[in-house]
Design a protein around this motif. Structure first.
Motif, PDB file in Angstrom:
ATOM      1  N   LEU A  84      -5.029   6.275  -2.495  1.00 58.53           N
ATOM      2  CA  LEU A  84      -4.338   5.071  -2.042  1.00 58.53           C
ATOM      3  C   LEU A  84      -4.104   4.122  -3.217  1.00 58.53           C
ATOM      4  O   LEU A  84      -5.020   3.817  -3.977  1.00 58.53           O
ATOM      5  CB  LEU A  84      -5.167   4.360  -0.968  1.00 58.53           C
TER       6      LEU A  84
ATOM      7  N   THR B  33      -6.685   7.678   2.147  1.00 58.08           N
ATOM      8  CA  THR B  33      -7.070   8.760   1.246  1.00 58.08           C
ATOM      9  C   THR B  33      -7.576   8.178  -0.077  1.00 58.08           C
ATOM     10  O   THR B  33      -7.324   7.008  -0.388  1.00 58.08           O
ATOM     11  CB  THR B  33      -5.881   9.700   0.963  1.00 58.08           C
TER      12      THR B  33
ATOM     13  N   TYR C 202       5.400  10.384   1.026  1.00 65.55           N
ATOM     14  CA  TYR C 202       4.525   9.228   0.884  1.00 65.55           C
ATOM     15  C   TYR C 202       4.839   8.192   1.966  1.00 65.55           C
ATOM     16  O   TYR C 202       5.975   8.072   2.426  1.00 65.55           O
ATOM     17  CB  TYR C 202       4.695   8.576  -0.486  1.00 65.55           C
TER      18      TYR C 202
ATOM     19  N   ASP D 188       0.459   5.590   0.051  1.00 62.76           N
ATOM     20  CA  ASP D 188      -0.502   6.675   0.246  1.00 62.76           C
ATOM     21  C   ASP D 188       0.213   7.886   0.832  1.00 62.76           C
ATOM     22  O   ASP D 188       1.315   7.780   1.380  1.00 62.76           O
ATOM     23  CB  ASP D 188      -1.624   6.221   1.191  1.00 62.76           C
TER      24      ASP D 188
ATOM     25  N   PHE E 124      -3.333   5.349   5.579  1.00 64.49           N
ATOM     26  CA  PHE E 124      -3.660   4.697   4.301  1.00 64.49           C
ATOM     27  C   PHE E 124      -5.170   4.730   4.050  1.00 64.49           C
ATOM     28  O   PHE E 124      -5.796   3.697   3.796  1.00 64.49           O
ATOM     29  CB  PHE E 124      -3.131   3.253   4.284  1.00 64.49           C
TER      30      PHE E 124
ATOM     31  N   GLU F  81       0.848  -1.191   0.000  1.00 64.54           N
ATOM     32  CA  GLU F  81       0.000   0.000   0.000  1.00 64.54           C
ATOM     33  C   GLU F  81       0.883   1.241   0.000  1.00 64.54           C
ATOM     34  O   GLU F  81       1.891   1.304   0.696  1.00 64.54           O
ATOM     35  CB  GLU F  81      -0.911   0.010   1.230  1.00 64.54           C
TER      36      GLU F  81
END
Length: 248
Positions: free
Chosen positions: A107, A104, A128, A97, A102, A95
């Motif tokens: 993502l 938004t 990030y 974001d 995590f 992941e």
């Protein structure tokens, strides 16, 4: 409706209480119904011989390889993320974001079998967050590991026709460690790779590499090379691209 207290079974697989710290179960009645359904003629199309991976997973503290924590990437629109292989893991949830939670709308989430991913489409000069969770069919709650990186203000150029993105990882890397070249291609290609030292001398070469459309990875050895700055050149008959590589 009669004022009776409702006490739901929070550890039931079919509940709405997601918590990786809890061991979930099916009730005896649920298990009986599932097995009866599986044995019915209407389920003959299922692969009843499949045995899922059921190995416990222990996530190592040094799971994440590159980019280094809180480092700035060479380019903002091509970022190479790499992590270690974990015993018992069949898949990895990656992941990326802007939020450490995590959550938004931008993502990016991937389920991968490889231990790397070349990320595109990120914004310049942004902090990030990224995390990786190893898992298999049985263990889905192994702890993830998380880091941050900042994207640079430099855009990666597309020098080779058909090569959408390519990066090296880890970069910098330790002396003697292999470097991974990840490449995204829009068509099948035949490429040559050269590695040059800071003086322009050829120290490694590999010709006639067949690259398939999609994602590809190539391991480049660095054994015998001293610490310093090197340049990796990717070429075909129509052009070339160069990436800087630092060996510590």
């Amino acid at each position: 409706p009669l004022g009776e207290l409702v006490d739901p079974m929070e550890i039931n697989f079919m509940s709405y209480f997601p918590d990786c710290g809890t061991k979930y179960v099916f009730t005896a009645n649920q298990q009986s119904i599932i097995l009866q359904d599986l044995a019915s003629n209407s389920r003959n199309y299922l692969d009843n011989t499949f045995v899922p991976t059921a190995t416990d997973i222990s996530t190592p503290d040094d799971l994440l390889v590159s980019p280094a924590a809180a480092s700035t990437t060479p380019y903002f629109d091509q970022v190479m993320l790499q992590w270690k292989s974990v015993a018992g893991a069949k898949y990895y949830l990656l992941e990326v974001d802007l939020s450490s939670n995590f959550n938004t709308p931008i993502l990016q989430s991937y389920v991968l079998t490889d231990t790397f991913k070349l990320i595109t489409g990120l914004s310049a000069n942004k902090l990030y967050q990224w995390r990786v969770r190893p898992f298999n069919e049985y263990v889905t709650c192994a702890s993830p590991k998380q880091r941050s990186f900042r994207t640079s203000t430099v855009s990666a150029t597309r020098e080779l026709e058909g090569v959408d993105a390519w990066q090296l990882s880890p970069n910098p890397l330790e002396k003697g460690q292999s470097v991974l070249l990840a490449l995204q291609s829009s068509k099948n290609l035949e490429l040559n790779i050269q590695m040059l030292d800071a003086a322009g001398r050829l120290v490694y070469q590999q010709n006639g590499i067949n690259v398939a459309q999609g994602e590809n990875s190539i391991s480049l050895p660095t054994a015998g090379l001293s610490s310093g700055i090197y340049f990796v050149r990717l070429m075909d008959e129509n052009g070339q691209g160069v990436r800087r590589l630092s060996i510590r």
